[in-house]
Design a protein around this motif. Structure first.
Motif, mmCIF file in Angstrom:
data_model
loop_
_atom_site.group_PDB
_atom_site.id
_atom_site.type_symbol
_atom_site.label_atom_id
_atom_site.label_comp_id
_atom_site.label_asym_id
_atom_site.label_seq_id
_atom_site.Cartn_x
_atom_site.Cartn_y
_atom_site.Cartn_z
ATOM 1 N N HIS A 41 0.853 -1.197 0.000
ATOM 2 C CA HIS A 41 0.000 0.000 0.000
ATOM 3 C C HIS A 41 0.885 1.242 0.000
ATOM 4 C CE1 HIS A 41 1.079 -0.460 4.248
ATOM 5 N NE2 HIS A 41 0.867 0.849 4.363
ATOM 6 N N HIS A 99 4.787 0.226 -0.055
ATOM 7 C CA HIS A 99 5.531 -0.580 0.909
ATOM 8 C C HIS A 99 4.658 -1.693 1.480
ATOM 9 C CE1 HIS A 99 3.707 2.818 3.055
ATOM 10 N NE2 HIS A 99 3.609 2.025 4.124
ATOM 11 N N ARG A 109 6.285 -8.882 15.888
ATOM 12 C CA ARG A 109 6.894 -7.655 15.361
ATOM 13 C C ARG A 109 6.092 -6.462 15.845
ATOM 14 N NH1 ARG A 109 6.295 -4.675 10.754
ATOM 15 N NH2 ARG A 109 8.185 -3.533 10.219
ATOM 16 N N SER A 111 5.762 -2.235 15.778
ATOM 17 C CA SER A 111 6.177 -0.945 15.220
ATOM 18 C C SER A 111 5.189 0.123 15.689
ATOM 19 C CB SER A 111 6.249 -1.000 13.688
ATOM 20 O OG SER A 111 5.052 -1.479 13.151
HETATM 21 O O1 LIG Z 1 5.004 -1.742 10.506
HETATM 22 C C1 LIG Z 1 5.532 -1.366 9.471
HETATM 23 O O2 LIG Z 1 6.729 -1.557 9.236
HETATM 24 C C2 LIG Z 1 4.746 -0.669 8.414
HETATM 25 C C3 LIG Z 1 3.349 -0.320 8.804
HETATM 26 C C4 LIG Z 1 2.660 0.453 7.742
HETATM 27 O O3 LIG Z 1 3.077 0.508 6.629
HETATM 28 C C5 LIG Z 1 1.439 1.218 8.039
HETATM 29 O O4 LIG Z 1 0.888 1.068 9.134
HETATM 30 O O5 LIG Z 1 0.992 1.990 7.169
#
Ligand SMILES: O=C(O)CCC(=O)C(=O)O
Ligand SMILES: [Fe+2]
Length: 146
Positions: A41, A99, A109, A111
């Motif tokens: 996306h 990405h 994982r 983030s």
């Molecule tokens: O967690 C990631 O590395 C990317 C997450 C992502 O692309 C998003 O939340 O838009």
């Protein structure tokens, strides 16, 4: 970037695109090679600041030749990506990159992203402003009011 876009008051960029934080946790999967954590996306917001919290790599970006490139994780570093809003407002000068994020076979994982977006309640007005920005180029952005 604000200066490059020709904004008369660069600091107004910060006011317009407030950050919305979001934590993402992707569970491990034994069949990691066959599944994707986040499908390909581009972000719709103006800009995304992304922090890989634990030591699990997974982010990939699509290169111009269509191949996926692994984004190496750097301790404490933010990954900054341009979203669709900026792509439109800059008439493509800043490109929103496609990405995706892969899953790990045995590690969770984590983030954290800060999505800098136009507030939702203003989006209808923004859409007409985007159209104006597309028609008139970036110089119109300097007088773009929400
Ligand atoms: O967690 C990631 O590395 C990317 C997450 C992502 O692309 C998003 O939340 O838009
Ligand atoms: Fe994303």
């Amino acid at each position: 970037m604000a200066a490059d876009l020709g904004l008369e008051q660069p600091e107004r960029l910060l006011e317009k695109f407030a950050g919305v934080p979001q934590t993402m946790r992707v569970s491990p999967c034994r069949q990691a090679g066959k599944v994707i954590g986040f499908s390909p996306h581009t972000d719709v917001c103006a800009m995304t600041l992304l922090l890989h919290v634990n030591n699990v790599q997974g982010l990939q970006i699509r290169r111009n030749d269509g191949k996926w490139l692994v984004v190496d994780r750097l301790d404490g570093a933010l990954v900054i990506s341009i979203g669709g809003t900026f792509e439109i407002l800059s008439n493509g000068r800043y490109r929103s990159i496609e990405h995706r994020a892969m899953v790990h076979p045995d590690k969770e994982r984590i983030s954290v992203a800060m999505f800098h977006c136009v507030p939702a309640q203003r989006s209808a007005l923004c859409q007409s402003s985007w159209r104006a920005a597309l028609r008139h180029g970036t110089s119109r952005w300097a007088t773009w009011n929400l």
